[in-house]
Design a protein around this motif. Sequence first.
Motif, PDB file in Angstrom:
ATOM      1  N   PRO A  28       4.285  -4.546  26.924  1.00 44.67           N
ATOM      2  CA  PRO A  28       3.056  -5.060  26.290  1.00 44.67           C
ATOM      3  C   PRO A  28       2.875  -6.557  26.476  1.00 44.67           C
ATOM      4  CG  PRO A  28       4.711  -4.523  24.634  1.00 44.67           C
ATOM      5  CD  PRO A  28       5.212  -3.989  25.933  1.00 44.67           C
ATOM      6  N   ILE A  29       3.978  -7.297  26.546  1.00 47.10           N
ATOM      7  CA  ILE A  29       3.867  -8.751  26.738  1.00 47.10           C
ATOM      8  C   ILE A  29       3.281  -9.061  28.113  1.00 47.10           C
ATOM      9  CG2 ILE A  29       5.164 -10.901  26.863  1.00 47.10           C
ATOM     10  CD1 ILE A  29       7.171  -9.696  24.912  1.00 47.10           C
ATOM     11  N   LEU A  30       3.799  -8.386  29.149  1.00 47.08           N
ATOM     12  CA  LEU A  30       3.305  -8.636  30.500  1.00 47.08           C
ATOM     13  C   LEU A  30       1.859  -8.165  30.660  1.00 47.08           C
ATOM     14  CD1 LEU A  30       3.904  -9.625  33.336  1.00 47.08           C
ATOM     15  CD2 LEU A  30       4.751  -7.342  33.895  1.00 47.08           C
ATOM     16  N   LEU A  31       1.527  -6.993  30.073  1.00 50.70           N
ATOM     17  CA  LEU A  31       0.141  -6.511  30.162  1.00 50.70           C
ATOM     18  C   LEU A  31      -0.826  -7.481  29.488  1.00 50.70           C
ATOM     19  CD1 LEU A  31       0.554  -2.668  29.520  1.00 50.70           C
ATOM     20  CD2 LEU A  31      -0.047  -3.798  31.661  1.00 50.70           C
ATOM     21  N   SER A  32      -0.426  -8.004  28.330  1.00 52.37           N
ATOM     22  CA  SER A  32      -1.289  -8.983  27.642  1.00 52.37           C
ATOM     23  C   SER A  32      -1.455 -10.242  28.479  1.00 52.37           C
ATOM     24  CB  SER A  32      -0.696  -9.324  26.282  1.00 52.37           C
ATOM     25  OG  SER A  32      -0.594  -8.178  25.465  1.00 52.37           O
ATOM     26  N   PHE A  33      -0.388 -10.664  29.121  1.00 53.31           N
ATOM     27  CA  PHE A  33      -0.456 -11.858  29.971  1.00 53.31           C
ATOM     28  C   PHE A  33      -1.386 -11.635  31.166  1.00 53.31           C
ATOM     29  CE2 PHE A  33       1.191 -14.135  33.711  1.00 53.31           C
ATOM     30  CZ  PHE A  33       0.993 -15.445  33.285  1.00 53.31           C
ATOM     31  N   LEU A  34      -1.249 -10.464  31.808  1.00 44.37           N
ATOM     32  CA  LEU A  34      -2.101 -10.169  32.964  1.00 44.37           C
ATOM     33  C   LEU A  34      -3.569 -10.041  32.566  1.00 44.37           C
ATOM     34  CD1 LEU A  34       0.129  -7.585  34.878  1.00 44.37           C
ATOM     35  CD2 LEU A  34      -0.298  -9.982  35.478  1.00 44.37           C
ATOM     36  N   LEU A  49       3.953  -2.443  37.390  1.00 41.08           N
ATOM     37  CA  LEU A  49       4.770  -3.651  37.314  1.00 41.08           C
ATOM     38  C   LEU A  49       5.319  -3.847  35.905  1.00 41.08           C
ATOM     39  CD1 LEU A  49       5.814  -6.290  38.633  1.00 41.08           C
ATOM     40  CD2 LEU A  49       3.634  -7.343  37.971  1.00 41.08           C
ATOM     41  N   ALA A  50       4.503  -3.549  34.877  1.00 42.95           N
ATOM     42  CA  ALA A  50       4.932  -3.772  33.499  1.00 42.95           C
ATOM     43  C   ALA A  50       6.017  -2.794  33.072  1.00 42.95           C
ATOM     44  CB  ALA A  50       3.730  -3.661  32.558  1.00 42.95           C
ATOM     45  N   ILE A  51       6.033  -1.598  33.681  1.00 42.69           N
ATOM     46  CA  ILE A  51       7.052  -0.605  33.321  1.00 42.69           C
ATOM     47  C   ILE A  51       8.462  -1.117  33.645  1.00 42.69           C
ATOM     48  CG2 ILE A  51       7.934   1.689  33.935  1.00 42.69           C
ATOM     49  CD1 ILE A  51       5.090   2.641  34.224  1.00 42.69           C
ATOM     50  N   ILE A  52       8.564  -1.933  34.673  1.00 38.49           N
ATOM     51  CA  ILE A  52       9.878  -2.452  35.080  1.00 38.49           C
ATOM     52  C   ILE A  52      10.534  -3.252  33.954  1.00 38.49           C
ATOM     53  CG2 ILE A  52      11.065  -3.908  36.783  1.00 38.49           C
ATOM     54  CD1 ILE A  52       8.845  -3.253  38.745  1.00 38.49           C
ATOM     55  N   PHE A  53       9.753  -3.899  33.120  1.00 42.64           N
ATOM     56  CA  PHE A  53      10.281  -4.776  32.073  1.00 42.64           C
ATOM     57  C   PHE A  53      10.614  -4.028  30.795  1.00 42.64           C
ATOM     58  CE2 PHE A  53       8.040  -7.495  34.966  1.00 42.64           C
ATOM     59  CZ  PHE A  53       8.794  -8.652  35.014  1.00 42.64           C
ATOM     60  N   GLY A  54      10.519  -2.698  30.811  1.00 40.09           N
ATOM     61  CA  GLY A  54      10.920  -1.910  29.656  1.00 40.09           C
ATOM     62  C   GLY A  54       9.885  -1.906  28.552  1.00 40.09           C
ATOM     63  N   LYS A  55      10.208  -1.187  27.482  1.00 33.45           N
ATOM     64  CA  LYS A  55       9.281  -1.045  26.364  1.00 33.45           C
ATOM     65  C   LYS A  55       8.986  -2.358  25.661  1.00 33.45           C
ATOM     66  CE  LYS A  55       8.361   3.354  26.377  1.00 33.45           C
ATOM     67  NZ  LYS A  55       6.966   3.850  26.528  1.00 33.45           N
ATOM     68  N   THR A  56       9.946  -3.242  25.665  1.00 41.76           N
ATOM     69  CA  THR A  56       9.728  -4.524  24.971  1.00 41.76           C
ATOM     70  C   THR A  56       8.864  -5.471  25.807  1.00 41.76           C
ATOM     71  OG1 THR A  56      11.884  -4.292  23.906  1.00 41.76           O
ATOM     72  CG2 THR A  56      10.872  -6.481  23.877  1.00 41.76           C
ATOM     73  N   GLY A  57       9.156  -5.539  27.089  1.00 43.84           N
ATOM     74  CA  GLY A  57       8.429  -6.487  27.938  1.00 43.84           C
ATOM     75  C   GLY A  57       7.101  -5.973  28.444  1.00 43.84           C
ATOM     76  N   ILE A 101      -4.992  -1.817  29.004  1.00 49.59           N
ATOM     77  CA  ILE A 101      -4.659  -1.623  27.590  1.00 49.59           C
ATOM     78  C   ILE A 101      -4.412  -0.148  27.288  1.00 49.59           C
ATOM     79  CG2 ILE A 101      -5.548  -1.848  25.236  1.00 49.59           C
ATOM     80  CD1 ILE A 101      -7.061  -4.348  26.228  1.00 49.59           C
ATOM     81  N   LEU A 102      -5.290   0.735  27.814  1.00 52.03           N
ATOM     82  CA  LEU A 102      -5.125   2.166  27.530  1.00 52.03           C
ATOM     83  C   LEU A 102      -3.900   2.757  28.218  1.00 52.03           C
ATOM     84  CD1 LEU A 102      -8.828   3.422  27.755  1.00 52.03           C
ATOM     85  CD2 LEU A 102      -7.466   3.016  25.697  1.00 52.03           C
ATOM     86  N   SER A 103      -3.447   2.151  29.291  1.00 54.31           N
ATOM     87  CA  SER A 103      -2.295   2.698  30.011  1.00 54.31           C
ATOM     88  C   SER A 103      -1.010   2.623  29.183  1.00 54.31           C
ATOM     89  CB  SER A 103      -2.100   1.937  31.326  1.00 54.31           C
ATOM     90  OG  SER A 103      -1.756   0.579  31.069  1.00 54.31           O
ATOM     91  N   TYR A 104      -1.009   1.814  28.171  1.00 60.85           N
ATOM     92  CA  TYR A 104       0.185   1.678  27.342  1.00 60.85           C
ATOM     93  C   TYR A 104       0.400   2.898  26.460  1.00 60.85           C
ATOM     94  CZ  TYR A 104       3.609  -0.443  24.218  1.00 60.85           C
ATOM     95  OH  TYR A 104       4.748  -0.715  23.492  1.00 60.85           O
ATOM     96  N   ARG A 105      -0.713   3.634  26.167  1.00 60.29           N
ATOM     97  CA  ARG A 105      -0.614   4.775  25.269  1.00 60.29           C
ATOM     98  C   ARG A 105      -0.962   6.106  25.938  1.00 60.29           C
ATOM     99  NH1 ARG A 105       2.320   3.256  20.835  1.00 60.29           N
ATOM    100  NH2 ARG A 105       1.558   1.255  20.004  1.00 60.29           N
ATOM    101  N   GLU A 106      -1.777   6.080  27.001  1.00 60.59           N
ATOM    102  CA  GLU A 106      -2.280   7.317  27.558  1.00 60.59           C
ATOM    103  C   GLU A 106      -1.934   7.441  29.039  1.00 60.59           C
ATOM    104  OE1 GLU A 106      -6.382   7.855  26.723  1.00 60.59           O
ATOM    105  OE2 GLU A 106      -6.254   6.940  24.731  1.00 60.59           O
ATOM    106  N   GLU A 107      -2.319   8.614  29.619  1.00 57.40           N
ATOM    107  CA  GLU A 107      -2.071   8.871  31.032  1.00 57.40           C
ATOM    108  C   GLU A 107      -3.013   8.009  31.876  1.00 57.40           C
ATOM    109  OE1 GLU A 107       0.133  10.626  32.606  1.00 57.40           O
ATOM    110  OE2 GLU A 107       1.142  11.363  30.816  1.00 57.40           O
ATOM    111  N   LEU A 108      -2.441   7.115  32.650  1.00 51.78           N
ATOM    112  CA  LEU A 108      -3.237   6.112  33.352  1.00 51.78           C
ATOM    113  C   LEU A 108      -4.056   6.706  34.486  1.00 51.78           C
ATOM    114  CD1 LEU A 108      -3.999   3.191  33.892  1.00 51.78           C
ATOM    115  CD2 LEU A 108      -1.960   2.975  35.289  1.00 51.78           C
TER     116      LEU A 108
END
Length: 451
Positions: A133-139, A123-131, A176-183
Amino acid sequence: MSSPAHEINPGPFSYGRQWLKALLPSKTLNNRVVELARKAKNLGKDDPRKVVHSLKVALALTLVSLFYYFKPLCNGFGVNAIWAVLTVIFVLEFSVGATLGKGLNRMLATLLAAALGIGAHNLAIIFGKTGEPILLSFLVSVVGASFTFLRFLPEMKVKYDFGLMVFILTFCLISILSYREELLIIALQRLLTIVVGSCAAIFVSIIIFPVCIGEDLHNLVAVNLEKLGTFLEGFGAEYFSVPQEGVSIQEKLFPRRYKSVLTSQESEENMASLATWEPRHGRFRFRHPWKQHRKVGDLTRECAYKIEALNSYPFEIRSRIQEPCTMISLETGKALKDLASAMQEMVQSTSVDSHISNSKIAAENLKALIKSGLWEGVELLETIPATAVVSVLLDLVVCTEKIAEVVHQLASLAHFKSNMTAERSQSIGRSTIRPMSSIDPRENHVINIVE
């Protein structure tokens, strides 16, 4: 300013002696080590199962550590293989029920949290690189706050508190780790290692000298009933006897063995919660009515608190109500001991009803004695404590009847054997059969078939 006449400068040997003195163990430390060793020895003697449990933990840790020792396994799981070791440490408990509860909670919570974490990442990938981390932090904040609040609910706290905590941990790690590594690789490796660690802990707990907490709960409730019954059986004779000079009633009746019943609520509730996870074992079937044991324990404590209210009173007043009060305490004590024996042997009690009937008759006699002008010629302040004793004893009769009713319900739900069935099975084992050669063929024999 004048310097002192004699100044002592410690040499190197003095410093050496002080260093060695500080390094060597003191007498106090030696005493503490000896005391600790003595306590450990007594603990192992009192309950050898704790020594066995320690060895079971060592065995389970050795099994799961093979993930690091064998290169193919280590290459397949990488650093995540350490989760198998951590899972054994977290999951393997003293009893089978606690181990099963924690193991199933951990596996299910990890599976659900991993699935939700993957969904949050997609779901967070849809919001692009900017959105993203914001959506992941919110979730992460929403899930953490929501499931932390769920842990305060009594229904969730009792059986699923560990699972909720693991869910929060796993979801946060994956998100959190999915933002940098293979989920998918992270989620799969973590899930597999946790499943392996949980299964190893459950296997060792069930197969090697299993400790079933349900049996401990059953025995604890029965022993508490027996303690109350034993105390009440001797209460009347001891309480109404003439105290020796300088000896108070409290000194005669204390220490009381039943006092441990007053502090057993927490352990009983914990045991009942863990016992619901256990499979069929010994005399206890699957889905055994463990809630009934809690009801018996609660009523037993209620009865113990009523006994605790019986304190010292003027002997002149007590002597007037001695006979019915002694009969009440004697019959209620016998009833509680019969219930305890029936629970221990898991048979339906038949004699407890007669003891309760006798205690009710004694209670009615006591009421009639009070109405017949028992307190004439006695000051009002002297009648108050005696009236309190009468009230407590009458409440004990009602409380004992409630305990008997709950135990009968437990016997019905748990399919306790009847006394006739138990006696028949014992007599079959003891009986002898006459050989055919010793039977006179001219005799007439009648065979009764009993269903």
